[in-house]
Design an enzyme around this catalytic site. Structure first.
Site, short mmCIF file in Angstrom:
data_model
loop_
_atom_site.label_atom_id
_atom_site.label_comp_id
_atom_site.label_asym_id
_atom_site.label_seq_id
_atom_site.Cartn_x
_atom_site.Cartn_y
_atom_site.Cartn_z
N PRO A 10 44.60 49.62 44.70
CA PRO A 10 46.03 49.52 44.71
C PRO A 10 46.87 48.90 43.51
CG PRO A 10 45.06 48.29 46.57
CD PRO A 10 43.96 48.86 45.67
N ASN A 11 48.11 49.32 43.35
CA ASN A 11 48.96 48.69 42.31
C ASN A 11 48.54 48.88 41.13
OD1 ASN A 11 50.96 47.77 44.44
ND2 ASN A 11 49.11 46.30 44.77
N ARG A 18 54.08 45.40 36.39
CA ARG A 18 53.23 44.49 37.24
C ARG A 18 53.26 43.17 36.60
NH1 ARG A 18 47.92 44.32 40.79
NH2 ARG A 18 48.74 42.53 41.95
N TYR A 23 48.71 40.77 33.58
CA TYR A 23 48.19 42.31 33.27
C TYR A 23 48.45 42.84 32.20
CZ TYR A 23 47.03 41.55 38.24
OH TYR A 23 46.80 41.04 39.83
N ASN A 74 37.70 49.01 39.98
CA ASN A 74 38.68 47.96 40.12
C ASN A 74 39.02 48.24 41.47
OD1 ASN A 74 40.67 46.08 39.93
ND2 ASN A 74 41.10 46.24 38.06
N ALA A 77 43.31 44.56 45.16
CA ALA A 77 43.22 43.71 46.33
C ALA A 77 42.36 44.05 47.41
CB ALA A 77 44.79 44.11 47.27
N GLU A 98 31.84 46.44 39.15
CA GLU A 98 32.91 45.89 39.28
C GLU A 98 33.86 45.42 38.34
OE1 GLU A 98 34.83 42.42 42.52
OE2 GLU A 98 32.64 42.61 41.94
N HIS A 100 37.62 43.79 36.76
CA HIS A 100 39.18 43.18 36.94
C HIS A 100 39.67 42.92 35.62
CE1 HIS A 100 38.05 42.72 41.20
NE2 HIS A 100 37.13 42.23 40.91
N ARG A 107 42.47 32.47 39.46
CA ARG A 107 43.70 32.82 39.83
C ARG A 107 43.78 31.90 41.46
NH1 ARG A 107 45.41 38.39 39.28
NH2 ARG A 107 47.45 37.57 40.10
#
Length: 143
Positions: A10-11, A18, A23, A74, A77, A98, A100, A107
């Site tokens: 998502p996103n 964003r 990012y 990725n 969320a 995985e 990111h 964070r």
């Protein structure tokens, strides 16, 4: 050429608008082209996808497992709470990296836990879009 899926949760289609301070300014289209170009360099046929739908992502993972297709993922969320995604990924039949863009461990507290990490071959985080390049290079070496 070996097919590789680069799956995004998502996103991530909102890249470029964003939270650019986290990012970056590059768009999702920039990310997709970077992944495809890196794939060509490595002899990989890279297909890049993004969804905001957990069920769709799980379906893609199931098909990848059935076809023994490696994945760079990725989960966004979904990283932190999707046990459905974890269970689908546990059925993998090829390497899974995985990835990111930011470093989740640096964070907010809720981002520190990944339910995906335990079923991944490895995790690369915190290098911006270069995280994807590093993940594709790792996959190429594993294959």
């Amino acid at each position: 050429m070996k097919k590789v899926l680069v799956l995004n949760g998502p996103n991530l289609r909102r890249l470029g608008t964003r939270e650019p301070e986290i990012y970056g300014a590059d768009t999702f289209d920039d990310l997709a082209e970077l992944c495809r170009a890196t794939g060509r360099e490595l002899g990989l046929d890279v297909e890049v996808r993004q969804t905001n739908d957990e069920a769709e992502l799980v379906g893609w993972v199931h098909r990848a497992a059935d076809e023994r297709t490696p994945i760079v993922l990725n989960p966004a969320a979904f990283t932190h709470y999707s046990y459905a995604l974890h269970d689908a990924l546990a059925q993998r039949t090829a390497p899974l990296i995985e990835v990111h863009i930011s470093n989740p461990a640096a964070r907010e507290e809720f981002r520190h836990t990944s339910v995906v990490a335990s079923v991944a071959t490895g995790t690369i985080a915190g290098f911006g879009l270069r995280s994807y390049v590093l993940a594709l290079r790792a996959l190429a070496e594993l294959l």
